[in-house]
Design a protein around this motif. Structure first.
Motif, PDB file in Angstrom:
ATOM      1  N   ALA A 143       0.823  -1.207   0.000  1.00  0.00           N
ATOM      2  CA  ALA A 143       0.000   0.000   0.000  1.00  0.00           C
ATOM      3  C   ALA A 143       0.857   1.256   0.000  1.00  0.00           C
ATOM      4  CB  ALA A 143      -0.931  -0.007   1.216  1.00  0.00           C
ATOM      5  N   HIS A 144       1.952   1.231   0.775  1.00  0.00           N
ATOM      6  CA  HIS A 144       2.804   2.408   0.837  1.00  0.00           C
ATOM      7  C   HIS A 144       3.597   2.585  -0.445  1.00  0.00           C
ATOM      8  CE1 HIS A 144       6.431   4.726   1.965  1.00  0.00           C
ATOM      9  NE2 HIS A 144       5.553   5.426   2.702  1.00  0.00           N
ATOM     10  N   GLU A 145       4.056   1.479  -1.017  1.00  0.00           N
ATOM     11  CA  GLU A 145       4.888   1.561  -2.213  1.00  0.00           C
ATOM     12  C   GLU A 145       4.072   2.018  -3.424  1.00  0.00           C
ATOM     13  OE1 GLU A 145       7.687  -1.366  -4.991  1.00  0.00           O
ATOM     14  OE2 GLU A 145       6.798  -2.077  -3.109  1.00  0.00           O
ATOM     15  N   ASN A 146       2.823   1.562  -3.517  1.00  0.00           N
ATOM     16  CA  ASN A 146       2.006   1.861  -4.680  1.00  0.00           C
ATOM     17  C   ASN A 146       1.225   3.170  -4.539  1.00  0.00           C
ATOM     18  OD1 ASN A 146       2.774  -0.561  -5.924  1.00  0.00           O
ATOM     19  ND2 ASN A 146       1.171  -1.694  -4.837  1.00  0.00           N
ATOM     20  N   SER A 147       1.323   3.814  -3.428  1.00  0.00           N
ATOM     21  CA  SER A 147       0.573   5.058  -3.215  1.00  0.00           C
ATOM     22  C   SER A 147       1.542   6.216  -3.086  1.00  0.00           C
ATOM     23  CB  SER A 147      -0.289   4.972  -1.942  1.00  0.00           C
ATOM     24  OG  SER A 147      -0.881   6.218  -1.684  1.00  0.00           O
ATOM     25  N   VAL A 148       1.300   7.244  -3.870  1.00  0.00           N
ATOM     26  CA  VAL A 148       2.136   8.439  -3.774  1.00  0.00           C
ATOM     27  C   VAL A 148       1.583   9.405  -2.725  1.00  0.00           C
ATOM     28  CG1 VAL A 148       2.868   8.247  -6.156  1.00  0.00           C
ATOM     29  CG2 VAL A 148       0.813   9.570  -5.604  1.00  0.00           C
ATOM     30  N   LEU A 149       0.464   9.034  -2.143  1.00  0.00           N
ATOM     31  CA  LEU A 149      -0.179   9.954  -1.223  1.00  0.00           C
ATOM     32  C   LEU A 149       0.339   9.797   0.205  1.00  0.00           C
ATOM     33  CD1 LEU A 149      -3.802   9.657  -2.602  1.00  0.00           C
ATOM     34  CD2 LEU A 149      -2.063  11.319  -3.198  1.00  0.00           C
ATOM     35  N   TYR A 150       0.537   8.537   0.617  1.00  0.00           N
ATOM     36  CA  TYR A 150       1.053   8.326   1.963  1.00  0.00           C
ATOM     37  C   TYR A 150       2.562   8.529   1.938  1.00  0.00           C
ATOM     38  CZ  TYR A 150      -3.514   6.358   3.005  1.00  0.00           C
ATOM     39  OH  TYR A 150      -4.844   6.186   3.183  1.00  0.00           O
ATOM     40  N   ASN A 151       3.004   9.744   2.049  1.00  0.00           N
ATOM     41  CA  ASN A 151       4.425  10.036   1.885  1.00  0.00           C
ATOM     42  C   ASN A 151       5.226   9.721   3.141  1.00  0.00           C
ATOM     43  OD1 ASN A 151       3.396  12.058   3.502  1.00  0.00           O
ATOM     44  ND2 ASN A 151       4.858  13.570   2.762  1.00  0.00           N
ATOM     45  N   THR A 152       4.585   9.434   4.235  1.00  0.00           N
ATOM     46  CA  THR A 152       5.305   9.264   5.497  1.00  0.00           C
ATOM     47  C   THR A 152       5.247   7.833   5.999  1.00  0.00           C
ATOM     48  OG1 THR A 152       4.803  11.537   6.092  1.00  0.00           O
ATOM     49  CG2 THR A 152       5.529  10.091   7.861  1.00  0.00           C
ATOM     50  N   ALA A 153       4.027   7.309   6.315  1.00  0.00           N
ATOM     51  CA  ALA A 153       3.931   5.960   6.868  1.00  0.00           C
ATOM     52  C   ALA A 153       2.477   5.525   6.876  1.00  0.00           C
ATOM     53  CB  ALA A 153       4.509   5.896   8.284  1.00  0.00           C
ATOM     54  N   ILE A 206       0.584  11.506   7.017  1.00  0.00           N
ATOM     55  CA  ILE A 206       1.131  12.409   5.998  1.00  0.00           C
ATOM     56  C   ILE A 206       1.803  13.570   6.707  1.00  0.00           C
ATOM     57  CG2 ILE A 206       0.586  13.904   4.057  1.00  0.00           C
ATOM     58  CD1 ILE A 206      -1.886  12.186   3.590  1.00  0.00           C
ATOM     59  N   ALA A 207       3.106  13.736   6.532  1.00  0.00           N
ATOM     60  CA  ALA A 207       3.826  14.867   7.115  1.00  0.00           C
ATOM     61  C   ALA A 207       3.564  16.099   6.253  1.00  0.00           C
ATOM     62  CB  ALA A 207       5.313  14.560   7.199  1.00  0.00           C
ATOM     63  N   LEU A 208       2.952  17.120   6.840  1.00  0.00           N
ATOM     64  CA  LEU A 208       2.561  18.290   6.069  1.00  0.00           C
ATOM     65  C   LEU A 208       3.746  19.161   5.671  1.00  0.00           C
ATOM     66  CD1 LEU A 208      -0.686  19.343   7.981  1.00  0.00           C
ATOM     67  CD2 LEU A 208      -0.447  17.918   5.952  1.00  0.00           C
ATOM     68  N   GLU A 233       9.906   6.837  14.955  1.00  0.00           N
ATOM     69  CA  GLU A 233       8.904   7.709  15.561  1.00  0.00           C
ATOM     70  C   GLU A 233       7.611   6.968  15.892  1.00  0.00           C
ATOM     71  OE1 GLU A 233      10.481   8.258  12.793  1.00  0.00           O
ATOM     72  OE2 GLU A 233      11.280  10.308  12.649  1.00  0.00           O
ATOM     73  N   PHE A 234       7.371   5.819  15.233  1.00  0.00           N
ATOM     74  CA  PHE A 234       6.100   5.110  15.416  1.00  0.00           C
ATOM     75  C   PHE A 234       6.260   3.714  16.004  1.00  0.00           C
ATOM     76  CE2 PHE A 234       5.466   7.856  11.621  1.00  0.00           C
ATOM     77  CZ  PHE A 234       4.611   8.756  12.218  1.00  0.00           C
ATOM     78  N   ARG A 235       7.445   3.088  15.851  1.00  0.00           N
ATOM     79  CA  ARG A 235       7.627   1.704  16.266  1.00  0.00           C
ATOM     80  C   ARG A 235       7.342   1.546  17.763  1.00  0.00           C
ATOM     81  NH1 ARG A 235      12.917   1.130  16.157  1.00  0.00           N
ATOM     82  NH2 ARG A 235      12.890   1.313  13.895  1.00  0.00           N
ATOM     83  N   GLY A 236       6.324   0.717  18.085  1.00  0.00           N
ATOM     84  CA  GLY A 236       5.991   0.420  19.485  1.00  0.00           C
ATOM     85  C   GLY A 236       5.364   1.569  20.248  1.00  0.00           C
ATOM     86  N   LYS A 237       5.077   2.647  19.575  1.00  0.00           N
ATOM     87  CA  LYS A 237       4.517   3.801  20.284  1.00  0.00           C
ATOM     88  C   LYS A 237       3.040   3.572  20.617  1.00  0.00           C
ATOM     89  CE  LYS A 237       4.126   8.802  20.066  1.00  0.00           C
ATOM     90  NZ  LYS A 237       4.423  10.018  19.284  1.00  0.00           N
ATOM     91  N   GLY A 255       9.768  15.192  15.727  1.00  0.00           N
ATOM     92  CA  GLY A 255      10.600  14.802  14.599  1.00  0.00           C
ATOM     93  C   GLY A 255       9.930  14.966  13.255  1.00  0.00           C
ATOM     94  N   LEU A 256       8.606  14.976  13.201  1.00  0.00           N
ATOM     95  CA  LEU A 256       7.890  15.112  11.932  1.00  0.00           C
ATOM     96  C   LEU A 256       7.159  16.431  11.815  1.00  0.00           C
ATOM     97  CD1 LEU A 256       6.333  11.551  11.563  1.00  0.00           C
ATOM     98  CD2 LEU A 256       8.323  12.476  10.376  1.00  0.00           C
ATOM     99  N   GLY A 257       6.911  17.065  12.920  1.00  0.00           N
ATOM    100  CA  GLY A 257       6.131  18.298  12.886  1.00  0.00           C
ATOM    101  C   GLY A 257       4.644  17.992  12.774  1.00  0.00           C
ATOM    102  N   ARG A 258       3.934  18.844  12.093  1.00  0.00           N
ATOM    103  CA  ARG A 258       2.483  18.671  11.952  1.00  0.00           C
ATOM    104  C   ARG A 258       2.190  17.569  10.940  1.00  0.00           C
ATOM    105  NH1 ARG A 258      -0.829  24.019  11.323  1.00  0.00           N
ATOM    106  NH2 ARG A 258       0.119  24.216  13.394  1.00  0.00           N
ATOM    107  N   THR A 259       1.320  16.640  11.342  1.00  0.00           N
ATOM    108  CA  THR A 259       0.961  15.519  10.479  1.00  0.00           C
ATOM    109  C   THR A 259      -0.549  15.438  10.353  1.00  0.00           C
ATOM    110  OG1 THR A 259       0.881  13.964  12.336  1.00  0.00           O
ATOM    111  CG2 THR A 259       2.985  14.212  11.192  1.00  0.00           C
ATOM    112  N   LEU A 260      -0.979  14.878   9.225  1.00  0.00           N
ATOM    113  CA  LEU A 260      -2.395  14.598   8.970  1.00  0.00           C
ATOM    114  C   LEU A 260      -2.582  13.092   9.041  1.00  0.00           C
ATOM    115  CD1 LEU A 260      -5.258  15.394   8.069  1.00  0.00           C
ATOM    116  CD2 LEU A 260      -4.469  15.205   5.706  1.00  0.00           C
ATOM    117  N   LYS A 261      -3.486  12.621   9.909  1.00  0.00           N
ATOM    118  CA  LYS A 261      -3.714  11.190  10.105  1.00  0.00           C
ATOM    119  C   LYS A 261      -5.108  10.841   9.599  1.00  0.00           C
ATOM    120  CE  LYS A 261      -0.656  10.575  14.079  1.00  0.00           C
ATOM    121  NZ  LYS A 261      -0.069  11.905  14.014  1.00  0.00           N
ATOM    122  N   ILE A 262      -5.179   9.792   8.789  1.00  0.00           N
ATOM    123  CA  ILE A 262      -6.457   9.261   8.326  1.00  0.00           C
ATOM    124  C   ILE A 262      -6.650   7.944   9.076  1.00  0.00           C
ATOM    125  CG2 ILE A 262      -7.822   8.489   6.382  1.00  0.00           C
ATOM    126  CD1 ILE A 262      -4.760  10.598   5.762  1.00  0.00           C
TER     127      ILE A 262
END
Length: 581
Positions: A57-67, A142-144, A86-90, A117-124
């Motif tokens: 999903a991440h590789e084929n999508s240009v929209l999820y630029n972060t994780a 998505i890191a804005l 920043e996300f592992r085990g959090k 470390g990422l600043g403002r992010t948009l989460k879906i």
């Protein structure tokens, strides 16, 4: 042109919002598809399949630029693609957006948060539902601050000097992430507040010290976001300003030509025009224009102008006269209104004075009534002592009479001190007058007064019968004490019931008329001066009034009560009752 520019840029904002909505819909559909895959579970010990699906999903999508994150039922990140520290085990279990998903909020939902470390992010956020129970969540991050799905809509191919932001329903600026919330009262704050209401539109306001055009449009999808664009009007209307300069040059050239033509024609037109100017000055001073000074000769146009000038002179004279008449009428109206204001002011002063007198009267009446009660009891105790029988027989009637008189004074004071309370009810006004006269029949017999009553058989209306009866009793009693012939009449007039009490006494003096309804003014040796003021207050509370006049038939005083009727039933017969004593 401004209207066309406004429409064009509103469509521009709607198109950019539509493009952004398409990107959001793609993200939503992708997360919904992943959430429906049976292999996507957050409770397995082996997450190899889940990691492969997320990687695809991440590789084929240009929209999820972060994780793309997979969260467990408790909100712990069990897998992150790519695997970022920043996300592992959090643990995200305490985040409001995860709590909303766990409580059953439908997905996907959009949340903006700040991450170290990422600043403002948009989460879906898309909940994972297995067996109708919450089993975790998929989160696209998505890191804005980086290039992302927002960049094309808000940055690429924009007109020069365009400023753009993405805001949520609270008016908070989401993107760019380095923009602070707009200052209250600024043009940006006004535009963002309008965009937060969920409709497309435009407005003009100040931005960066100059007038700017703002256009805004909602993004929709599953978001409550809106895009807001700003363009300086100075840039948008540059062509219009150039056209204005060209038009100004043409006008200036025309003025120069007109000036040259005016100089050439001055010699031919100067004399009649000077005569017209002289006549205008005379008219301005209010002086008539002599026939010798009127313009003569010149062109046909000058002759027509002279005729129009004469008509104007006549019209001005007529208008001056009309203005003088209007000024005189206005002065009279001002005098009349001033008199009304003075009368209203006097009424207010009287009302304040009556209120103060009422408070004082209540206090005095209270003290007098207490003393009278004690005095009455003392007299009764003395009267029961056999040794005082001779003196009691002589003093008892005198003391009893004085106590009764003082009680009447106290009752009058109490009645005057209270604000009238009117309890309207359907009553027969003829019956009210009959009862009032009946109460005073013995007093009339004692004084040898001929008391006549002329009332219709019945006259029903809504009023406080007890208050009206008290007013009639007071007026009839005064008439009995003043003369030997008293007449009481009840009749209808338009929407009023008129009660008249007339006598053949000495009438009202000029002094009495001037102070008739003032408290404590009386011409009786033992009067309190509260009867007529109290009656006057009762009638005003009904919306009526009391008038004092001279009786044409009997020659004495005449008091007229005017009581407005409410749903009155006119008597079946107009003939009055036979006079009764």
């Amino acid at each position: 042109m401004r209207r066309e520019l406004t429409t064009e840029h509103e469509l521009f904002a709607e198109n950019r919002a539509f493009a952004l909505r398409d990107n959001f819909v793609i993200l939503e559909d992708e997360l919904k598809r992943l959430a429906l895959l049976p292999e996507m579970t957050a409770g397995d010990a082996d997450f190899l399949q889940e990691e492969q699906i997320l990687a695809g999903a991440h590789e084929n999508s240009v929209l999820y630029n972060t994780a793309v994150l997979l969260l467990s039922r408790d909100g712990v990140c069990v897998r992150s693609v790519p695997d970022r520290s920043e996300f592992r085990g959090k643990a995200f279990g305490d985040r409001p957006w995860f709590a909303a998903a766990r409580s059953g909020a439908p997905g996907p939902s959009f949340r903006v948060t700040d991450e170290p470390g990422l600043g403002r992010t948009l989460k879906i956020v898309q909940p994972l539902i297995r067996g109708k129970r919450f089993a975790g969540a998929l989160v696209g991050v998505i890191a804005l601050a980086e290039d992302n799905l927002l960049t094309p809509a808000l940055h690429e191919n924009l007109p020069r000097d365009t400023d753009a932001v993405l805001v949520d329903e609270t008016g908070q600026i989401i993107y760019p992430s380095d923009r602070a919330r707009a200052a209250e009262g600024s043009g940006w704050a006004e535009a963002i507040a309008a965009a937060a209401r969920g409709a497309s539109g435009t407005l003009t306001a100040e931005a960066n010290g100059q007038s700017a055009l703002f256009a805004f449009s909602p993004v929709h999808a599953e978001t409550r976001y809106a895009v807001v664009f700003s363009w300086p009007w100075r840039k948008l209307t540059a062509n219009l300003e150039q056209q204005a300069l060209a038009l100004g040059g043409i006008l200036l050239f025309g003025l120069i030509l007109a000036a040259i033509a005016g100089v050439l024609l001055a010699g031919y037109l100067a004399r009649p025009l000077q005569a017209l100017a002289s006549g205008a000055i005379r008219i301005a001073r209010g002086e008539p224009v002599p026939a010798a000074d009127r313009p003569r000769g010149g062109t046909e146009e000058i002759a027509a102008l002279g005729g129009a000038f004469a008509d104007m002179e006549k019209a001005i004279r007529q208008r001056d006269q009309e203005l003088r008449d209007a000024a005189a009428l206005l002065e009279q109206r001002v005098r009349d209104r001033t008199a009304e204001l003075l009368a209203t002011q006097a009424a207010l002063v009287d009302a304040e004075r009556f209120a103060a007198m009422g408070k004082t009267s209540a206090a005095i009446a209270h003290e007098l009534k207490n003393s009278l009660n004690g005095l009455g009891m003392a007299v009764e105790l003395i009267a029961h002592d056999p040794s005082n029988e001779a003196r009691v027989a002589r003093l008892r009637p005198q003391v009893t009479g004085e106590i009764a008189r003082l009680r009447d004074v106290v009752d009058s004071l109490l009645s005057f001190s209270r604000s009238p309370r009117i309890d309207r009810a359907p009553v027969d006004l003829s019956g009210v007058i009959g009862r009032a006269v009946g109460l005073l029949s013995e007093l009339a017999d004692e004084r040898g007064v001929d008391l006549k009553v002329n009332v219709p058989p019945t006259l029903r209306t809504r009023c406080d019968g007890h208050k009206v009866q008290g007013v009639v009793v007071n007026l009839v009693k005064n008439a009995i004490e003043a003369g030997k012939h008293v007449e009481v009449t009840l009749r209808l007039s338009d929407s009023e019931a008129i009660i008249e009490v007339a006598d053949d006494g000495p009438g009202l003096s000029a002094e009495a008329r001037a102070h008739l309804f003032e408290p404590f003014f009386t011409t009786k040796p033992n009067g309190t001066g509260l009867g007529l003021p109290t009656s006057h207050r009762f009638m005003e509370a009904h919306g009526g009034r009391i008038e004092a006049d001279t009786s044409a038939a009997l020659g004495g005083a005449l008091f007229r009560l005017r009581l407005p009727l409410e749903a009155a039933d006119a008597p079946a017969e107009k003939a009055p009752e036979a006079p009764r004593a």
